[in-house]
Design an enzyme around this catalytic site. Structure first.
Site, PDB file in Angstrom:
ATOM      1  N   PRO A  37      -0.185   8.572   8.698  1.00 16.39           N
ATOM      2  CA  PRO A  37       1.207   8.360   8.294  1.00 16.39           C
ATOM      3  C   PRO A  37       2.137   8.064   9.455  1.00 16.39           C
ATOM      4  O   PRO A  37       3.227   7.543   9.257  1.00 16.39           O
ATOM      5  CB  PRO A  37       1.581   9.689   7.623  1.00 16.39           C
ATOM      6  CG  PRO A  37       0.285  10.326   7.255  1.00 16.39           C
ATOM      7  CD  PRO A  37      -0.697   9.892   8.297  1.00 16.39           C
ATOM      8  N   GLU A  78      -5.729  18.473   8.031  1.00 18.27           N
ATOM      9  CA  GLU A  78      -4.356  18.498   8.522  1.00 18.27           C
ATOM     10  C   GLU A  78      -4.043  17.339   9.453  1.00 18.27           C
ATOM     11  O   GLU A  78      -2.923  16.855   9.505  1.00 18.27           O
ATOM     12  CB  GLU A  78      -4.094  19.832   9.241  1.00 18.27           C
ATOM     13  CG  GLU A  78      -2.664  20.016   9.719  1.00 18.27           C
ATOM     14  CD  GLU A  78      -1.670  20.098   8.562  1.00 18.27           C
ATOM     15  OE1 GLU A  78      -0.485  19.835   8.792  1.00 18.27           O
ATOM     16  OE2 GLU A  78      -2.104  20.424   7.427  1.00 18.27           O
ATOM     17  N   ARG A  87     -10.110 -11.500   3.104  1.00 21.14           N
ATOM     18  CA  ARG A  87      -9.686 -12.673   2.336  1.00 21.14           C
ATOM     19  C   ARG A  87      -9.078 -13.751   3.225  1.00 21.14           C
ATOM     20  O   ARG A  87      -8.915 -14.886   2.797  1.00 21.14           O
ATOM     21  CB  ARG A  87      -8.731 -12.274   1.213  1.00 21.14           C
ATOM     22  CG  ARG A  87      -7.392 -11.778   1.674  1.00 21.14           C
ATOM     23  CD  ARG A  87      -6.613 -11.098   0.544  1.00 21.14           C
ATOM     24  NE  ARG A  87      -6.686 -11.817  -0.694  1.00 21.14           N
ATOM     25  CZ  ARG A  87      -5.967 -12.875  -1.017  1.00 21.14           C
ATOM     26  NH1 ARG A  87      -5.106 -13.352  -0.130  1.00 21.14           N
ATOM     27  NH2 ARG A  87      -6.089 -13.463  -2.186  1.00 21.14           N
ATOM     28  N   ASP A  95      -0.006 -17.079  -0.748  1.00 20.82           N
ATOM     29  CA  ASP A  95       0.211 -15.721  -1.224  1.00 20.82           C
ATOM     30  C   ASP A  95       1.561 -15.184  -0.779  1.00 20.82           C
ATOM     31  O   ASP A  95       2.112 -15.596   0.235  1.00 20.82           O
ATOM     32  CB  ASP A  95      -0.882 -14.778  -0.688  1.00 20.82           C
ATOM     33  CG  ASP A  95      -2.182 -14.929  -1.454  1.00 20.82           C
ATOM     34  OD1 ASP A  95      -2.158 -15.493  -2.553  1.00 20.82           O
ATOM     35  OD2 ASP A  95      -3.215 -14.471  -0.939  1.00 20.82           O
TER      36      ASP A  95
END
Length: 260
Positions: A102, A129, A167, A182
């Protein structure tokens, strides 16, 4: 391209690696996809890969030795019996080693296009953790996050990144122009698509798409991409590469609903 994923749950990866675009790219030899269980490199009889944090606190922390050992195995490095640290030369030739966490940089299409040029990537997927800080400081080259939220582990984010990279590899998609148009590839959201039937439940395909006039269709699609981005993600317009014509179109679109 070779991609190795260090994980405690290789079965999560193998299912995705064998399916759809990733599975076809793997079969064609466009990309090598490997899931490595770093528990196999714990170096202790209990195969433990985590421990309680120094200084106290809740949760468990991933130990550095299983991760380092697994990476060195992937790189074909045999640790010296007297010194398990890698030499500066070995570090200098290592591939991009990506920590999914994160705290990392928020992933986007620009990063995808950059990483897609690499020959070898290693993803580290954590649980518990967090990671021993020595993994972050001395092993990884990149830290990536999928957004401001927390998941159970790094596997799903890593698989998302891998899908977006594969891709972009030549030959991975049946239509080589698909990735180019895209959303986010041009800095804008993608224009709307339609297919048969030309009329469905009273809703008709825009006449321009049935006209066969490809130059006018291209103009319409660009305008629709600008309009969709303006309505849904106006923040993207701040960094998108816009022509003078695009800027004039945006000015016109912004003034459509303004009173006389």
């Amino acid at each position: 391209m070779r991609i190795d994923v260090l994980t405690l749950f290789p079965e999560m990866c193998e299912g995705v690696f064998s399916t759809s675009i990733l599975g076809k790219a793997r079969e064609k030899g466009i990309v090598s996809l490997n899931a490595v269980n770093f528990r196999d490199f714990s170096g202790n009889k209990h195969n433990s890969v985590d421990d309680t944090p120094y200084g106290g606190g809740g949760g468990m922390v991933l130990k550095p030795d299983p991760i380092y050992n697994a990476v060195e195995h992937v790189l074909g490095i045999t640790p010296n019996e007297e010194d398990n640290r890698r030499s500066d030369e070995e570090v200098s030739v290592k591939p991009r080693i990506i920590l999914m966490c994160p705290q990392g940089k928020t992933y986007n299409q620009k990063i995808a296009e950059e990483l897609a040029q690499e020959q070898h990537l290693i993803f580290i997927c954590g649980h518990y953790e967090g990671y021993d800080e020595r993994i972050r400081e001395h092993l990884v080259t990149d830290e990536l996050s999928m957004g401001d939220y927390v998941l159970t582990g790094g596997e799903l984010p890593a698989l998302t990144v891998i899908d977006s990279l594969v891709r972009l590899q030549p030959g991975a998609l049946g239509n080589e122009t698909s990735a180019i148009s895209d959303s986010f590839s041009t800095g804008l959201l993608e224009y709307p698509h339609y297919t048969r039937p030309a009329e469905f439940r009273g809703w008709k395909v825009p006449d321009i798409l049935l006209s066969g006039h490809h130059a006018n269709i291209d103009i319409w699609r660009r305008e629709q991409a600008l309009l969709r981005t303006l309505e849904r993600r106006p923040d993207l317009l701040e960094t998108a590469e816009l022509t003078m014509k695009d800027k004039k179109t945006l000015e016109r679109l912004r003034n459509v609903d303004k009173p006389e």
